[in-house]
Design a protein around this motif. Structure first.
Motif, short mmCIF file in Angstrom:
data_model
loop_
_atom_site.label_atom_id
_atom_site.label_comp_id
_atom_site.label_asym_id
_atom_site.label_seq_id
_atom_site.Cartn_x
_atom_site.Cartn_y
_atom_site.Cartn_z
N LEU A 11 22.50 0.57 7.72
CA LEU A 11 23.05 1.55 8.66
C LEU A 11 23.23 0.92 10.04
CD1 LEU A 11 23.84 4.49 9.36
CD2 LEU A 11 21.41 4.90 9.82
N ALA A 12 22.24 0.15 10.48
CA ALA A 12 22.35 -0.52 11.78
C ALA A 12 23.57 -1.44 11.79
CB ALA A 12 21.09 -1.33 12.08
N GLU A 13 23.69 -2.26 10.76
CA GLU A 13 24.80 -3.23 10.71
C GLU A 13 26.16 -2.55 10.67
OE1 GLU A 13 23.79 -5.73 7.40
OE2 GLU A 13 22.35 -6.87 8.59
N ALA A 14 26.23 -1.33 10.14
CA ALA A 14 27.50 -0.61 10.07
C ALA A 14 27.75 0.24 11.31
CB ALA A 14 27.51 0.28 8.83
N SER A 15 26.79 0.30 12.21
CA SER A 15 26.89 1.16 13.39
C SER A 15 27.80 0.54 14.45
CB SER A 15 25.50 1.38 14.00
OG SER A 15 24.70 2.13 13.12
N SER A 16 28.48 1.42 15.14
CA SER A 16 29.33 0.99 16.25
C SER A 16 28.49 0.29 17.30
CB SER A 16 30.01 2.22 16.85
OG SER A 16 30.75 1.86 17.98
N ASP A 74 0.84 -1.19 0.00
CA ASP A 74 0.00 0.00 0.00
C ASP A 74 0.88 1.25 0.00
OD1 ASP A 74 -1.60 2.24 1.32
OD2 ASP A 74 -3.14 0.68 1.12
N PRO A 75 0.53 2.27 -0.78
CA PRO A 75 1.33 3.51 -0.82
C PRO A 75 1.49 4.20 0.54
CG PRO A 75 -0.29 3.50 -2.59
CD PRO A 75 -0.58 2.30 -1.74
N ARG A 76 0.55 3.97 1.46
CA ARG A 76 0.64 4.63 2.77
C ARG A 76 1.85 4.17 3.58
NH1 ARG A 76 -5.20 3.32 4.91
NH2 ARG A 76 -4.79 1.53 3.55
N VAL A 77 2.38 3.00 3.30
CA VAL A 77 3.55 2.52 4.04
C VAL A 77 4.79 2.40 3.14
CG1 VAL A 77 2.24 1.36 5.85
CG2 VAL A 77 2.82 0.10 3.76
N ALA A 78 4.68 2.90 1.94
CA ALA A 78 5.80 2.79 0.98
C ALA A 78 7.07 3.45 1.50
CB ALA A 78 5.39 3.39 -0.37
N GLY A 79 6.96 4.61 2.14
CA GLY A 79 8.14 5.29 2.67
C GLY A 79 8.89 4.45 3.68
N PHE A 80 8.16 3.74 4.52
CA PHE A 80 8.78 2.86 5.50
C PHE A 80 9.54 1.74 4.81
CE2 PHE A 80 8.50 -1.09 7.96
CZ PHE A 80 9.25 -0.74 9.07
N PHE A 81 8.87 1.05 3.90
CA PHE A 81 9.51 -0.09 3.23
C PHE A 81 10.61 0.34 2.27
CE2 PHE A 81 5.72 -2.19 4.86
CZ PHE A 81 6.30 -3.33 5.41
N ASP A 82 10.48 1.53 1.68
CA ASP A 82 11.53 2.04 0.80
C ASP A 82 12.83 2.30 1.56
OD1 ASP A 82 9.77 1.92 -1.33
OD2 ASP A 82 9.40 4.09 -1.39
N ALA A 83 12.72 2.66 2.83
CA ALA A 83 13.91 2.98 3.63
C ALA A 83 14.47 1.77 4.39
CB ALA A 83 13.55 4.08 4.64
N LEU A 84 13.75 0.68 4.40
CA LEU A 84 14.11 -0.45 5.26
C LEU A 84 15.52 -1.02 5.00
CD1 LEU A 84 12.89 -1.99 7.59
CD2 LEU A 84 11.86 -3.55 5.94
N ASP A 85 15.85 -1.30 3.76
CA ASP A 85 17.18 -1.86 3.47
C ASP A 85 18.29 -0.89 3.86
OD1 ASP A 85 16.14 -4.25 2.53
OD2 ASP A 85 16.18 -3.64 0.43
N ARG A 86 18.08 0.39 3.59
CA ARG A 86 19.08 1.41 3.93
C ARG A 86 19.27 1.50 5.45
NH1 ARG A 86 18.30 6.72 5.20
NH2 ARG A 86 16.14 6.66 4.47
#
Length: 169
Positions: free
Chosen positions: A38-43, A22-34
């Motif tokens: 970021l988490a995995e690269a975090s100290s 659904d387009p209402r949650v697209a922003g969340f899922f679009d950012a998920l991999d990034r």
């Protein structure tokens, strides 16, 4: 790694306002991999729950397909706090109300585990239950009221209130 070392586990859950496509949650899922990268690269990052897709959002832990889960393990509370509140993750988290329904109970919990151990989904869900029923304690707590790891002296430490740290924002 010594057997007396501790890591911080965290769980957060939510109920999406709409299905994955659904387009209402697209922003969340679009950012998920990034954000996961970021988490995995975090100290201080140690581990995160993920399925074969590389995300945890498709792991069914309830009959409701809109209910999603996230779990991770960090070396300490400061590392997790830095990722959550002082990185690009903060911008996405600030939009939580756009993507998730207001949760009536605790949706985030923290707890200590021995270094080298990994929490299960049931471990995380039970910590949310404990936090919701009994409030913060040594077995389930929040960023606002952190508890020291076992063997570390001192009482719980209160931190500045932040609605996102409460586990109920």
């Amino acid at each position: 790694m010594r057997k007396d070392e501790w890591h911080l586990a965290q769980i957060n859950i939510g109920r999406l306002v709409a299905p994955h496509d659904d387009p209402r949650v697209a922003g969340f899922f679009d950012a998920l991999d990034r954000i996961n990268a970021l988490a995995e690269a975090s100290s201080g990052f140690v581990w995160r729950l993920q399925s074969d897709s590389g995300n945890a959002t498709d792991i069914a832990v309830a009959p409701d397909p809109l209910f999603i889960i996230n779990m991770s393990v960090w070396q300490d509370a400061e590392s997790l706090f830095g990722f959550v509140y002082r990185s690009a993750h903060t911008e996405i988290m600030a939009q939580r109300k756009n993507y998730f329904e207001r949760f009536p109970t605790a949706y985030q919990a923290l707890w200590w585990i021995r270094a080298g151990e990994l929490p299960t989904v049931n471990d995380g869900l039970s910590r949310l239950w404990m936090l919701d029923r009994f409030g913060p304690g040594p077995d389930a707590f929040t960023f606002k009221q952190r508890y020291p790891h076992p063997g570390q002296p001192g009482p719980p430490r209160d931190h500045d209130p932040d609605p996102w740290c409460m586990g109920r924002a």
